[in-house]
Scaffold this motif. Sequence first.
Motif, PDB file in Angstrom:
ATOM      1  N   LYS A 158       0.836  -1.192   0.000  1.00  0.00           N
ATOM      2  CA  LYS A 158       0.000   0.000   0.000  1.00  0.00           C
ATOM      3  C   LYS A 158       0.877   1.250   0.000  1.00  0.00           C
ATOM      4  CE  LYS A 158      -4.080   1.931   2.263  1.00  0.00           C
ATOM      5  NZ  LYS A 158      -5.072   1.738   3.352  1.00  0.00           N
ATOM      6  N   GLY A 159       0.586   2.169  -0.926  1.00  0.00           N
ATOM      7  CA  GLY A 159       1.340   3.400  -1.061  1.00  0.00           C
ATOM      8  C   GLY A 159       2.569   3.283  -1.932  1.00  0.00           C
ATOM      9  N   TRP A 160       2.874   2.072  -2.442  1.00  0.00           N
ATOM     10  CA  TRP A 160       4.047   1.885  -3.297  1.00  0.00           C
ATOM     11  C   TRP A 160       3.744   2.326  -4.728  1.00  0.00           C
ATOM     12  CZ3 TRP A 160       7.670  -2.823  -2.424  1.00  0.00           C
ATOM     13  CH2 TRP A 160       7.963  -2.957  -1.063  1.00  0.00           C
ATOM     14  N   PHE A 179      -6.819  -5.914  -5.319  1.00  0.00           N
ATOM     15  CA  PHE A 179      -6.800  -4.728  -4.457  1.00  0.00           C
ATOM     16  C   PHE A 179      -8.120  -4.584  -3.709  1.00  0.00           C
ATOM     17  CE2 PHE A 179      -3.395  -2.630  -7.236  1.00  0.00           C
ATOM     18  CZ  PHE A 179      -2.402  -2.869  -6.309  1.00  0.00           C
ATOM     19  N   ILE A 184      -8.205  -2.190  -0.597  1.00  0.00           N
ATOM     20  CA  ILE A 184      -7.344  -1.111  -1.085  1.00  0.00           C
ATOM     21  C   ILE A 184      -8.024  -0.448  -2.277  1.00  0.00           C
ATOM     22  CG2 ILE A 184      -5.095  -0.531  -2.065  1.00  0.00           C
ATOM     23  CD1 ILE A 184      -3.952  -2.991  -0.696  1.00  0.00           C
ATOM     24  N   PRO A 186      -7.807   1.272  -5.545  1.00  0.00           N
ATOM     25  CA  PRO A 186      -6.739   1.472  -6.542  1.00  0.00           C
ATOM     26  C   PRO A 186      -6.457   2.945  -6.823  1.00  0.00           C
ATOM     27  CG  PRO A 186      -8.244  -0.259  -7.256  1.00  0.00           C
ATOM     28  CD  PRO A 186      -8.858   0.391  -6.055  1.00  0.00           C
ATOM     29  N   THR A 188      -6.079   5.242  -4.758  1.00  0.00           N
ATOM     30  CA  THR A 188      -5.143   5.795  -3.772  1.00  0.00           C
ATOM     31  C   THR A 188      -3.723   5.291  -3.989  1.00  0.00           C
ATOM     32  OG1 THR A 188      -5.518   3.998  -2.179  1.00  0.00           O
ATOM     33  CG2 THR A 188      -7.021   5.887  -2.094  1.00  0.00           C
ATOM     34  N   GLN A 189      -3.534   4.362  -4.921  1.00  0.00           N
ATOM     35  CA  GLN A 189      -2.220   3.807  -5.199  1.00  0.00           C
ATOM     36  C   GLN A 189      -1.525   4.614  -6.303  1.00  0.00           C
ATOM     37  OE1 GLN A 189      -1.898   1.596  -2.380  1.00  0.00           O
ATOM     38  NE2 GLN A 189      -0.676   0.494  -3.893  1.00  0.00           N
ATOM     39  N   LYS A 190      -0.212   4.568  -6.303  1.00  0.00           N
ATOM     40  CA  LYS A 190       0.577   5.169  -7.377  1.00  0.00           C
ATOM     41  C   LYS A 190       0.784   4.103  -8.450  1.00  0.00           C
ATOM     42  CE  LYS A 190       2.972   7.964  -3.911  1.00  0.00           C
ATOM     43  NZ  LYS A 190       4.272   8.246  -3.253  1.00  0.00           N
ATOM     44  N   LEU A 191      -0.204   3.982  -9.318  1.00  0.00           N
ATOM     45  CA  LEU A 191      -0.227   2.893 -10.284  1.00  0.00           C
ATOM     46  C   LEU A 191       0.378   3.314 -11.613  1.00  0.00           C
ATOM     47  CD1 LEU A 191      -3.808   1.511  -9.575  1.00  0.00           C
ATOM     48  CD2 LEU A 191      -1.620   0.767  -8.588  1.00  0.00           C
TER      49      LEU A 191
END
Length: 451
Positions: A158-160, A179, A184, A186, A188-191
């Motif tokens: 998370k957060g990666w 996710f 989680i 998605p 909020t993630q750095k995708l």
Amino acid sequence: MTLPFPMRKLKTTLLQIGDLLLTAGPVLLLAIGLMVLAYRVLSPTPPQRMVLATGPAQGAYAEFGPRYASALKKHGIEVELRTTKGSQENLALLQSGEVEAAFVQGGAQDELGPDEAPPEGLASLGNLFREPVWVFYREAAAVERHDRRTLDSLAQLKGWKINIGHEGSGVTNVMRRLFNANGIDPRTQKLGRLEPTPAVVELLAGRIDAMALVSAPESPLVRMLLITPGIRLLDFAQAEAYARRVPQVQPVLLPRGVVDLARDLPRQDLHLLAANATLVVREDTHPALQQLLVQAAGRIHGEGNWFQRKGEFPQAGASDYALATEAQRYYESGTPLLQRYLPFWLANLIDRMWVVLVSIVAVVIPLSRIVPPLYTMRIRSRIFRWYGTLRDIEERASDAALTPEAVTGLEDELKALDARVERLPVPLSHAEELYALRSHIQLVRRRLQAG
């Protein structure tokens, strides 16, 4: 002029053949017409060219594509391989009719609502192999964030900065489902949305922390990352729980040392999740092509690998699409019987046409029974029509007031009639009627001479 005997015999034979053809002609034309109509409707001969959508370069689909092309080339079918961005693009190409077949990853399709149905017009030729979800991460990032080298939960990412595949790839939807199962969002993630090869470059350079792939172990990128120092593979310790929550995946085990026994890679058993790769075709793809594709799948994917036993795949397992009739036939009976002993084109022609041929025979046989009587009637009519002329001469000969000149004229007519009858082309089976006519001519002649 009298023809030599061999020429007379040849002429008689040709006339007999002509009579037979004229008599049986309507039945033959009907049979031929029905066969031509059935051939046009059934179209038993497959097209000589088809398009197969594979996937990104250096992926497992791109590795398997040339094997299918080689298998079908043996039967005279040219296969054009269409490189794509992944399963979602493959589905779009299938639905638009640009390709006849494509590799599709399980779970690649967008999630359907409760009232939505899978796309129509598509069918599965079976599951080909298992495609594990490979989540590779930098060991340095794990040490920095969690003070440990190995991770065993997706929630730990998370957060990666994670690359989850480009638009059009199947891994995107699978990762979204995973996710969501972890709670989680998605968004909020750095995708990242890079293709596999650029994503590997970014991972090795340290510009992203992790990347996800869904691919068979035959993928060159997967094999390279598994032996790259500083790159770790995520252990899905909760694999069984994921499989209960996300039906598109199933738990699989990567055994210790299977990648490289000498270097003991991996150094422990790793739990992974896997989706099934499916070969999907359009329902209107020619049945013979479907049969050749599923036979090729049996040869190409029947061997064992890290995640399957020999002969386990291909299989008619659960899929997002209904199993095609040709595939069901293959999984139940194997290669069609005729194709085991005859050339493909001939076996396929018989296989597609035999029902129609039996039906045509059922129609033609009763009709053919009228051919012999018609033939007999035709030959006899050639003889019996001269009885009318003979009867006319006989009636005129019975006139008591005939002059010598009239008698001579009637004799000449009888002589001419006998000469014409003598030259009639009649088969031996009807010679009795011919000689009966000539004897009747002689009988009238004797009466005329005696009169």
